[in-house]
Motif scaffolding. Structure first.
Motif, PDB file in Angstrom:
ATOM      1  N   GLN A 119       0.824  -1.198   0.000  1.00 56.60           N
ATOM      2  CA  GLN A 119       0.000   0.000   0.000  1.00 56.60           C
ATOM      3  C   GLN A 119       0.866   1.259   0.000  1.00 56.60           C
ATOM      4  O   GLN A 119       0.560   2.241  -0.688  1.00 56.60           O
ATOM      5  N   VAL A 120       1.965   1.226   0.757  1.00 56.67           N
ATOM      6  CA  VAL A 120       2.876   2.371   0.794  1.00 56.67           C
ATOM      7  C   VAL A 120       3.463   2.620  -0.587  1.00 56.67           C
ATOM      8  O   VAL A 120       3.535   3.765  -1.060  1.00 56.67           O
ATOM      9  N   LEU A 121       3.877   1.543  -1.257  1.00 55.30           N
ATOM     10  CA  LEU A 121       4.459   1.681  -2.591  1.00 55.30           C
ATOM     11  C   LEU A 121       3.420   2.183  -3.588  1.00 55.30           C
ATOM     12  O   LEU A 121       3.715   3.043  -4.427  1.00 55.30           O
ATOM     13  N   ALA A 122       2.202   1.665  -3.484  1.00 50.54           N
ATOM     14  CA  ALA A 122       1.144   2.090  -4.396  1.00 50.54           C
ATOM     15  C   ALA A 122       0.841   3.577  -4.218  1.00 50.54           C
ATOM     16  O   ALA A 122       0.669   4.311  -5.202  1.00 50.54           O
ATOM     17  N   TYR A 171       4.065  -0.256 -11.039  1.00 47.07           N
ATOM     18  CA  TYR A 171       4.327  -1.004  -9.803  1.00 47.07           C
ATOM     19  C   TYR A 171       3.766  -2.406  -9.958  1.00 47.07           C
ATOM     20  O   TYR A 171       2.594  -2.590 -10.291  1.00 47.07           O
ATOM     21  N   THR A 172       4.618  -3.429  -9.723  1.00 47.64           N
ATOM     22  CA  THR A 172       4.222  -4.830  -9.871  1.00 47.64           C
ATOM     23  C   THR A 172       4.559  -5.587  -8.595  1.00 47.64           C
ATOM     24  O   THR A 172       5.690  -5.521  -8.099  1.00 47.64           O
ATOM     25  N   LYS A 173       3.576  -6.312  -8.111  1.00 46.78           N
ATOM     26  CA  LYS A 173       3.779  -7.159  -6.930  1.00 46.78           C
ATOM     27  C   LYS A 173       3.926  -8.600  -7.396  1.00 46.78           C
ATOM     28  O   LYS A 173       2.987  -9.191  -7.932  1.00 46.78           O
ATOM     29  N   ASN A 174       5.111  -9.165  -7.236  1.00 45.13           N
ATOM     30  CA  ASN A 174       5.386 -10.527  -7.699  1.00 45.13           C
ATOM     31  C   ASN A 174       5.177 -11.558  -6.599  1.00 45.13           C
ATOM     32  O   ASN A 174       5.801 -12.616  -6.606  1.00 45.13           O
ATOM     33  N   ILE A 217       8.720  -0.737 -10.674  1.00 42.00           N
ATOM     34  CA  ILE A 217       8.944  -1.078  -9.265  1.00 42.00           C
ATOM     35  C   ILE A 217       8.342  -2.452  -9.018  1.00 42.00           C
ATOM     36  O   ILE A 217       7.164  -2.689  -9.306  1.00 42.00           O
ATOM     37  N   THR A 218       9.154  -3.366  -8.527  1.00 42.04           N
ATOM     38  CA  THR A 218       8.698  -4.734  -8.257  1.00 42.04           C
ATOM     39  C   THR A 218       9.028  -5.126  -6.826  1.00 42.04           C
ATOM     40  O   THR A 218      10.007  -4.650  -6.243  1.00 42.04           O
ATOM     41  N   VAL A 219       8.200  -6.001  -6.276  1.00 46.12           N
ATOM     42  CA  VAL A 219       8.391  -6.503  -4.913  1.00 46.12           C
ATOM     43  C   VAL A 219       8.464  -8.019  -4.955  1.00 46.12           C
ATOM     44  O   VAL A 219       7.604  -8.676  -5.558  1.00 46.12           O
ATOM     45  N   GLU A 220       9.489  -8.574  -4.337  1.00 43.48           N
ATOM     46  CA  GLU A 220       9.656 -10.020  -4.213  1.00 43.48           C
ATOM     47  C   GLU A 220      10.125 -10.323  -2.793  1.00 43.48           C
ATOM     48  O   GLU A 220      10.539  -9.421  -2.052  1.00 43.48           O
ATOM     49  N   HIS A 221      10.097 -11.597  -2.450  1.00 46.87           N
ATOM     50  CA  HIS A 221      10.621 -11.951  -1.123  1.00 46.87           C
ATOM     51  C   HIS A 221      11.024 -13.417  -1.101  1.00 46.87           C
ATOM     52  O   HIS A 221      10.581 -14.232  -1.929  1.00 46.87           O
ATOM     53  N   VAL A 226      12.677  -4.767  -2.736  1.00 45.29           N
ATOM     54  CA  VAL A 226      12.011  -3.773  -3.553  1.00 45.29           C
ATOM     55  C   VAL A 226      13.010  -3.302  -4.606  1.00 45.29           C
ATOM     56  O   VAL A 226      14.041  -2.705  -4.262  1.00 45.29           O
ATOM     57  N   ASP A 227      12.744  -3.587  -5.875  1.00 45.59           N
ATOM     58  CA  ASP A 227      13.624  -3.179  -6.976  1.00 45.59           C
ATOM     59  C   ASP A 227      12.989  -2.031  -7.739  1.00 45.59           C
ATOM     60  O   ASP A 227      11.824  -2.128  -8.164  1.00 45.59           O
ATOM     61  N   ILE A 228      13.753  -0.955  -7.907  1.00 40.77           N
ATOM     62  CA  ILE A 228      13.287   0.204  -8.672  1.00 40.77           C
ATOM     63  C   ILE A 228      14.192   0.331  -9.890  1.00 40.77           C
ATOM     64  O   ILE A 228      15.364   0.696  -9.772  1.00 40.77           O
ATOM     65  N   GLU A 229      13.639   0.013 -11.052  1.00 39.83           N
ATOM     66  CA  GLU A 229      14.410  -0.026 -12.300  1.00 39.83           C
ATOM     67  C   GLU A 229      13.996   1.125 -13.205  1.00 39.83           C
ATOM     68  O   GLU A 229      12.810   1.410 -13.360  1.00 39.83           O
TER      69      GLU A 229
END
Length: 387
Positions: free
Chosen positions: A245-248, A266-269, A306-310, A317-320
């Motif tokens: 939510q913060v990233l969005a 913004y993509t959530k993987n 912007i992508t999120v993985e874990h 958090v990758d910002i390309e």
């Protein structure tokens, strides 16, 4: 030329001086070792000559006081006397407790053969041959290790001095950060309070509703900025927060202020809920700072993804961006205060971001990948709470 260029030159100068001192110390010690080794060789030759004279004398009345004194005075150079077949006849200045063991004597003899050539004793015009093998004295052995001990102590001193200097500079920088942040929050506080009052008056008069709404949005933004600066220097409270939510929210805010030619996605993987301990105000500041830098790097038209993985331990958090990229030599330097490629600004954005992520959130921020002319990826690495 900025302060970090000077600092790097000072480091190179210190390392150069340390290397020069080490080379001089090793060179001089090597010179002393060679001289002492020559003297010990001469002493062993003198010992061998005394042994020869003592062994081949026919006149028992001959004064052998000097010969005996030469043999006796050798009290620090380990020697082993053998025949022409290297069978041990006698020894001197070895460990007396161990010397009763024939294996120990053979081991020391092998060691001496590898260290020095023997001194040959010719008795009775070649009828009898004796060999004197010897090893370095304790003094010579200690002298060999002395420069390394000296360099180690000198290196430890340099390291401690450097750590003390760095710690002092870091403390000074922290005070500057805190002072600047508190003063900024204080300076912004007064006009914000005044603007809030004016907005309320305009609302009461029911005029310019569209303008009032925009002013209200900007005031809310200013309040967020004040909150962010007021938290620098103090230990912020981290609360379980949905990072998605913060990233969005940050992406939505930056989209409204970026050029229409720059696409921000913004993509959530992941399918899991990414709730981790965060300070929302400070973390969103980091994201916005990185996106601003990416926009500046793109200049005209491009993309920011912007992508999120874990995994089990960390959230990434990758910002390309598709901007001009970063030289590998600057991967770490871009997070230093004062490092910027822009004509305006102090170059504090990424430095503050690193402080917020590393110091406050106990994470890590770094350049994951970049090539000049192709773009860059900034990665934020945060620990996931244990379940």
């Amino acid at each position: 030329m900025n302060i970090y260029t000077h600092k790097r030159r000072y480091k190179i100068a210190i390392i150069g001086i340390a290397i020069l001192i080490s080379i001089l110390s090793l060179g001089y010690s090597n010179f002393l070792i060679e001289k002492l080794s020559e003297q010990e060789r001469k002493r062993v030759e003198l010992f061998a000559e005394a042994t020869r004279r003592f062994a081949q004398t026919d006149n028992m009345n001959e004064d052998l006081t000097f010969v005996s004194e030469v043999i006796t005075r050798n009290d620090n150079i380990p020697v082993i006397l053998t025949n022409e077949n290297d069978s041990i006849i006698s020894h001197k200045n070895l460990n007396e407790r161990k010397a009763v063991d024939s294996e120990y004597l053979q081991s020391r003899l092998t060691q001496m053969k590898e260290t020095h050539d023997p001194v040959i004793i010719d008795i009775l015009n070649g009828k009898i041959e004796r060999r004197v093998y010897y090893d370095d004295s304790t003094l010579l052995s200690l002298l060999f290790w002395f420069p390394f001990v000296q360099i180690g102590i000198f290196g430890l001193f340099i390291l401690m001095a450097y750590m003390a200097f760095s710690s002092s500079r870091r403390a000074e920088q922290n005070q500057v950060w805190v002072g600047m942040s508190k003063e900024t929050a204080h300076q912004l506080g007064t006009p914000i309070s005044s603007l809030i009052a004016w907005v309320e008056l305009m609302k009461a008069e029911e005029k310019c509703h569209e303008y009032v709404n925009e002013m209200q949005a900007d005031l809310s933004r200013l309040e967020t900025i004040v909150e962010r600066f007021s938290k620098v220097g103090a230990r912020p409270v981290l609360k379980p927060t949905d990072i998605d939510q913060v990233l969005a929210d940050s992406v939505a805010y930056m989209k409204r202020r970026a050029s229409s030619q720059i696409e921000i996605n913004y993509t959530k993987n992941t399918t899991d809920s990414n709730i981790i301990p965060l300070n929302k105000a400070l973390f969103s500041w980091v994201i916005e700072n990185i996106i601003k830098n990416a926009i500046d790097a793109i200049e005209r038209k491009g993309k920011i993804n912007i992508t999120v993985e874990h995994d089990k331990k960390y959230l990434y958090v990758d910002i390309e961006d598709s901007g001009k990229g970063i030289n590998r030599s600057k991967f770490k330097r871009i997070f230093h205060p004062g490092i910027t490629t822009k004509k305006r600004g102090w170059g504090l954005g990424l430095s503050l971001s690193k402080r917020i992520i590393n110091d406050y959130h106990k994470g890590n921020i770094f350049v994951k990948w970049s090539e000049p002319g192709k773009g860059a990826i900034i990665r934020i690495e945060l620990s996931r709470p244990e379940k």
